[in-house]
Design a protein around this motif. Structure first.
Motif, PDB file in Angstrom:
ATOM      1  N   ALA A 113      14.817  60.523  13.941  1.00  8.66           N
ATOM      2  CA  ALA A 113      13.627  60.351  14.779  1.00  8.66           C
ATOM      3  C   ALA A 113      13.731  59.050  15.555  1.00  8.66           C
ATOM      4  O   ALA A 113      14.332  58.072  15.091  1.00  8.66           O
ATOM      5  CB  ALA A 113      12.360  60.355  13.921  1.00  8.66           C
ATOM      6  N   VAL A 114      13.144  59.055  16.752  1.00  6.72           N
ATOM      7  CA  VAL A 114      12.993  57.836  17.549  1.00  6.72           C
ATOM      8  C   VAL A 114      11.529  57.431  17.461  1.00  6.72           C
ATOM      9  O   VAL A 114      10.639  58.206  17.832  1.00  6.72           O
ATOM     10  CB  VAL A 114      13.396  58.067  19.017  1.00  6.72           C
ATOM     11  N   MET A 115      11.277  56.236  16.960  1.00  2.00           N
ATOM     12  CA  MET A 115       9.914  55.710  16.857  1.00  2.00           C
ATOM     13  C   MET A 115       9.659  54.792  18.053  1.00  2.00           C
ATOM     14  O   MET A 115      10.337  53.778  18.208  1.00  2.00           O
ATOM     15  CB  MET A 115       9.746  54.947  15.538  1.00  2.00           C
ATOM     16  N   VAL A 116       8.694  55.172  18.883  1.00  2.00           N
ATOM     17  CA  VAL A 116       8.386  54.401  20.093  1.00  2.00           C
ATOM     18  C   VAL A 116       7.210  53.468  19.804  1.00  2.00           C
ATOM     19  O   VAL A 116       6.150  53.916  19.357  1.00  2.00           O
ATOM     20  CB  VAL A 116       8.037  55.327  21.271  1.00  2.00           C
ATOM     21  N   LEU A 117       7.406  52.186  20.064  1.00  3.85           N
ATOM     22  CA  LEU A 117       6.341  51.199  19.876  1.00  3.85           C
ATOM     23  C   LEU A 117       5.972  50.578  21.215  1.00  3.85           C
ATOM     24  O   LEU A 117       6.847  50.303  22.046  1.00  3.85           O
ATOM     25  CB  LEU A 117       6.783  50.083  18.919  1.00  3.85           C
ATOM     26  N   ASP A 118       4.704  50.366  21.430  1.00  3.72           N
ATOM     27  CA  ASP A 118       4.227  49.603  22.574  1.00  3.72           C
ATOM     28  C   ASP A 118       4.502  48.132  22.285  1.00  3.72           C
ATOM     29  O   ASP A 118       4.085  47.602  21.256  1.00  3.72           O
ATOM     30  CB  ASP A 118       2.724  49.853  22.750  1.00  3.72           C
ATOM     31  N   ALA A 119       5.191  47.443  23.197  1.00  5.54           N
ATOM     32  CA  ALA A 119       5.605  46.056  22.957  1.00  5.54           C
ATOM     33  C   ALA A 119       4.423  45.124  22.750  1.00  5.54           C
ATOM     34  O   ALA A 119       4.560  44.071  22.124  1.00  5.54           O
ATOM     35  CB  ALA A 119       6.466  45.555  24.124  1.00  5.54           C
ATOM     36  N   ALA A 120       3.251  45.498  23.275  1.00  2.00           N
ATOM     37  CA  ALA A 120       2.069  44.641  23.123  1.00  2.00           C
ATOM     38  C   ALA A 120       1.268  44.984  21.872  1.00  2.00           C
ATOM     39  O   ALA A 120       0.551  44.143  21.338  1.00  2.00           O
ATOM     40  CB  ALA A 120       1.176  44.768  24.353  1.00  2.00           C
ATOM     41  N   LYS A 121       1.404  46.223  21.388  1.00  2.00           N
ATOM     42  CA  LYS A 121       0.542  46.678  20.289  1.00  2.00           C
ATOM     43  C   LYS A 121       1.266  46.825  18.961  1.00  2.00           C
ATOM     44  O   LYS A 121       0.633  46.792  17.913  1.00  2.00           O
ATOM     45  CB  LYS A 121      -0.117  48.008  20.675  1.00  2.00           C
ATOM     46  N   GLY A 122       2.575  47.025  18.997  1.00  2.00           N
ATOM     47  CA  GLY A 122       3.329  47.144  17.750  1.00  2.00           C
ATOM     48  C   GLY A 122       3.006  48.414  16.989  1.00  2.00           C
ATOM     49  O   GLY A 122       2.812  49.476  17.566  1.00  2.00           O
ATOM     50  N   ILE A 123       2.937  48.302  15.656  1.00  2.00           N
ATOM     51  CA  ILE A 123       2.673  49.459  14.801  1.00  2.00           C
ATOM     52  C   ILE A 123       1.196  49.840  14.916  1.00  2.00           C
ATOM     53  O   ILE A 123       0.318  49.031  14.615  1.00  2.00           O
ATOM     54  CB  ILE A 123       2.995  49.155  13.324  1.00  2.00           C
ATOM     55  N   GLU A 124       0.928  51.071  15.338  1.00  2.23           N
ATOM     56  CA  GLU A 124      -0.448  51.559  15.425  1.00  2.23           C
ATOM     57  C   GLU A 124      -0.669  52.652  14.387  1.00  2.23           C
ATOM     58  O   GLU A 124       0.267  53.122  13.738  1.00  2.23           O
ATOM     59  CB  GLU A 124      -0.729  52.074  16.841  1.00  2.23           C
ATOM     60  N   SER A 125      -1.920  53.081  14.233  1.00  2.00           N
ATOM     61  CA  SER A 125      -2.289  53.947  13.106  1.00  2.00           C
ATOM     62  C   SER A 125      -1.497  55.249  13.059  1.00  2.00           C
ATOM     63  O   SER A 125      -0.976  55.638  12.007  1.00  2.00           O
ATOM     64  CB  SER A 125      -3.791  54.257  13.168  1.00  2.00           C
ATOM     65  N   GLN A 126      -1.372  55.947  14.197  1.00  2.00           N
ATOM     66  CA  GLN A 126      -0.660  57.215  14.175  1.00  2.00           C
ATOM     67  C   GLN A 126       0.833  57.013  13.945  1.00  2.00           C
ATOM     68  O   GLN A 126       1.485  57.833  13.304  1.00  2.00           O
ATOM     69  CB  GLN A 126      -0.912  57.979  15.484  1.00  2.00           C
ATOM     70  N   THR A 127       1.374  55.894  14.443  1.00  2.00           N
ATOM     71  CA  THR A 127       2.778  55.574  14.181  1.00  2.00           C
ATOM     72  C   THR A 127       3.010  55.474  12.682  1.00  2.00           C
ATOM     73  O   THR A 127       3.998  56.000  12.152  1.00  2.00           O
ATOM     74  CB  THR A 127       3.162  54.234  14.835  1.00  2.00           C
ATOM     75  N   ARG A 128       2.084  54.807  12.006  1.00  2.00           N
ATOM     76  CA  ARG A 128       2.233  54.611  10.569  1.00  2.00           C
ATOM     77  C   ARG A 128       2.181  55.952   9.834  1.00  2.00           C
ATOM     78  O   ARG A 128       2.976  56.214   8.937  1.00  2.00           O
ATOM     79  CB  ARG A 128       1.123  53.681  10.058  1.00  2.00           C
ATOM     80  N   LYS A 129       1.256  56.825  10.238  1.00  2.00           N
ATOM     81  CA  LYS A 129       1.138  58.139   9.578  1.00  2.00           C
ATOM     82  C   LYS A 129       2.403  58.963   9.782  1.00  2.00           C
ATOM     83  O   LYS A 129       2.911  59.591   8.845  1.00  2.00           O
ATOM     84  CB  LYS A 129      -0.069  58.889  10.141  1.00  2.00           C
ATOM     85  N   LEU A 130       2.909  58.976  10.997  1.00  2.00           N
ATOM     86  CA  LEU A 130       4.105  59.772  11.282  1.00  2.00           C
ATOM     87  C   LEU A 130       5.319  59.198  10.569  1.00  2.00           C
ATOM     88  O   LEU A 130       6.191  59.933  10.101  1.00  2.00           O
ATOM     89  CB  LEU A 130       4.346  59.831  12.790  1.00  2.00           C
TER      90      LEU A 130
END
Length: 537
Positions: A113-130
């Motif tokens: 999997a490729v995990m895409v992060l917003d450079a300003a926001k970092g780890i967000e809630s849905q990112t963590r769940k996935l």
């Protein structure tokens, strides 16, 4: 490369496959990155356009009307392309949390999997769940920090957040030079070259190291000095990339770039080619399946209706796990024992498709489905074998479906059954004969259901609140007790799409009371394939 050690034709083809998904929080840039990866792979000519036959039509990877209207992904798209002698199968998943079940199923079909992060926001809630879903299967994850050409957090801070929030080692393979308007490109820490921000990926400039005078000429003395200091700190203080640790799911390589400006995407794709694993062994019942085996096996992880609105079609997405698929094969559907003809297996380019003459382990193919194949089904060349791990979860919202025109009741029934097969919603029929109930994770699923009923089936409908807040599947070895439960609770019980007994509850207290009153029965929050598994309550 893995291909060098391959022996049989099947194993050699499997070694050429890279099957991966993209996971991200909404608005992190997942759809843009998907389109730029397709552009790099030659699957499309323009970002936002997937090439169709004769270039006559173009369509985005987000192809449903509601996706185009709202600018969101709500269905899994599958796109296949070749680059550098490898075949990439990209599964673009819904980003919105209301479609997490579709994403969960899709992640059972990928090898990375490729995990895409917003450079300003970092780890967000849905990112963590996935990410947690990926961790359940130890899926190797490559991180792409997107939007580096905008205001961004410090890379050290982002890497620290990945490690602390996800308990995952992070190893930068590139380092950003400058930030926001000062962003000049990235320095490849592994291969020691500089990639200017608006240059083609092929225009990477080799350097002897961070002290190479060319670096100052390229980015200026101030940015060169900052890069030298940061890169030396990164190499000394952060994890070094380790292929084995990455493939075991313990470490993520971190890339930086800007999908919108098409920067760093080629570097990411090269990383997928070098590091992402080809198809590996897959657990089954009663045995593990190796990709290089001659006999074909695969499983259905998704069913999609109406991809072509001109033909009320239903397509089952099958992930191949071993063997070779050829056009015209007949495969055994293990659940029913029936033979399924595969006369025209399909490869996908988002909504568009072409007939696959052959396919190999790691590939995702579409099989025409006339209501026979269900999510979770295993297909083989005759062996009694089942792949597990494709679940359904108890919905969090339950609603009655009410027609605006009662004359359309038959069309509504057909539409709901097809969309339930697809996994868009779960469909329940109350035992007392009252209006059908649909179950969803979030409100957006209801909006999609309403849109698709109207656009694809011509059935305007609305939703009514129910008296219930939760449901559970009900099982037990005592068949008489099951029948008594159903007869006693006709108003608060029903059947799911597969005819399995379910119970509806107005509160968690009512659920606990039912468990006390019926100790011989079990109440499940998760249903796997066509059997039930216990769940945490």
């Amino acid at each position: 490369m893995d291909a060098l050690v391959a022996q049989t034709p099947v194993a050699a083809e499997a070694a050429r496959r890279r099957t991966f998904a993209i996971i991200a929080h909404p608005d992190a840039g997942k759809t843009t990155l998907t389109e730029k990866l397709l552009l790099k792979g030659g699957a499309i000519q323009l970002a936002g356009a997937v090439r169709a036959k004769g270039n006559a039509r173009r369509t985005r990877s987000d192809w449903m009307k509601i996706e185009q209207d709202r600018g969101i992904s709500v269905a899994t798209s599958v796109m296949t392309f070749e680059r550098g002698g490898l075949v990439f199968n990209l599964l673009d998943t819904p980003g919105h949390e209301d479609f997490s079940e579709d994403t969960y199923r899709t992640l059972t079909a990928v090898d990375a999997a490729v995990m895409v992060l917003d450079a300003a926001k970092g780890i967000e809630s849905q990112t963590r769940k996935l990410f947690e879903v990926c961790r359940l299967r130890d899926i190797p994850i490559i991180t792409f920090v997107n939007k580096m050409d905008r205001e961004a957090r410090d890379p050290f801070e982002l890497i620290d957040e990945i490690e602390k929030t996800l308990a995952l080692d992070a190893a930068p393979v590139a380092w950003p030079v400058g930030r926001a308007s000062e962003f000049a490109g990235t320095y490849d820490l592994l291969h020691r070259h500089f990639l200017p921000v608006d240059a083609d990926d092929a225009a990477a400039i080799p350097l002897s190291g961070l002290d190479d005078p060319k670096l100052v000429e390229l980015v200026g003395a101030e940015r060169a000095a900052a890069l030298r200091e940061e890169a030396e700190l990164a190499e000394a203080g952060l994890n070094a990339f380790d292929l084995e640790s990455f493939r075991e799911g313990h470490l993520t390589p971190v890339f930086f770039g800007s999908a919108l400006r098409d920067f760093g995407v080629g570097h990411l794709l090269d990383g997928l080619a070098r590091y992402a694993p080809p198809p590996g062994p897959r657990a089954g019942d009663p045995r593990e399946v190796e990709p290089g085996e001659d006999k074909l096996t695969g499983f259905v992880f998704k069913v999609q209706a109406n991809m072509d609105p001109n033909h009320r079609d239903r397509v089952a997405f099958v992930r191949l796990c071993s063997g070779k698929l050829t056009k015209g094969m007949r495969l055994k559907q293990v659940r029913t024992g029936k033979q399924v003809p595969v006369n025209a297996p399909l490869f996908f380019f988002a909504k568009d498709r072409q007939v696959a003459e052959e396919a190999w382990p790691g590939d995702v193919v579409g099989v025409a489905n006339h209501g026979t194949l269900r999510i979770g089904d295993t297909l083989t060349e005759g062996e009694e074998l089942n792949f597990r791990g494709v679940p359904s979860f108890a919905p969090e919202i339950l609603r009655h479906v009410q027609l605006e025109d009662p004359m359309l009741a038959k069309k509504l029934k057909t539409a709901l059954e097809q969309l339930a097969e697809e996994g868009v919603v779960q469909l329940f029929r109350p035992l007392d004969g009252s209006l059908p109930v649909v179950g969803v994770v979030g409100q957006l699923q209801l909006d999609v259901l309403q849109s698709r009923l109207k656009v694809e089936y011509g059935v305007p409908a609305r939703f009514q609140d129910t008296m219930w807040s939760m449901m559970r599947w009900v099982t037990g070895e005592d068949k008489a007790a099951l029948e008594r439960f159903a007869a006693t609770n006709r108003r608060d019980a029903g059947e799911d799409h597969d005819g399995e007994l379910v119970a509806f509850f107005g509160s968690d207290w009512r659920r606990k009371r039912a468990e006390e009153e019926w100790p011989m029965l079990r109440f499940h929050a998760v249903r796997e394939q066509h059997g039930l598994v216990a769940a945490k309550r």
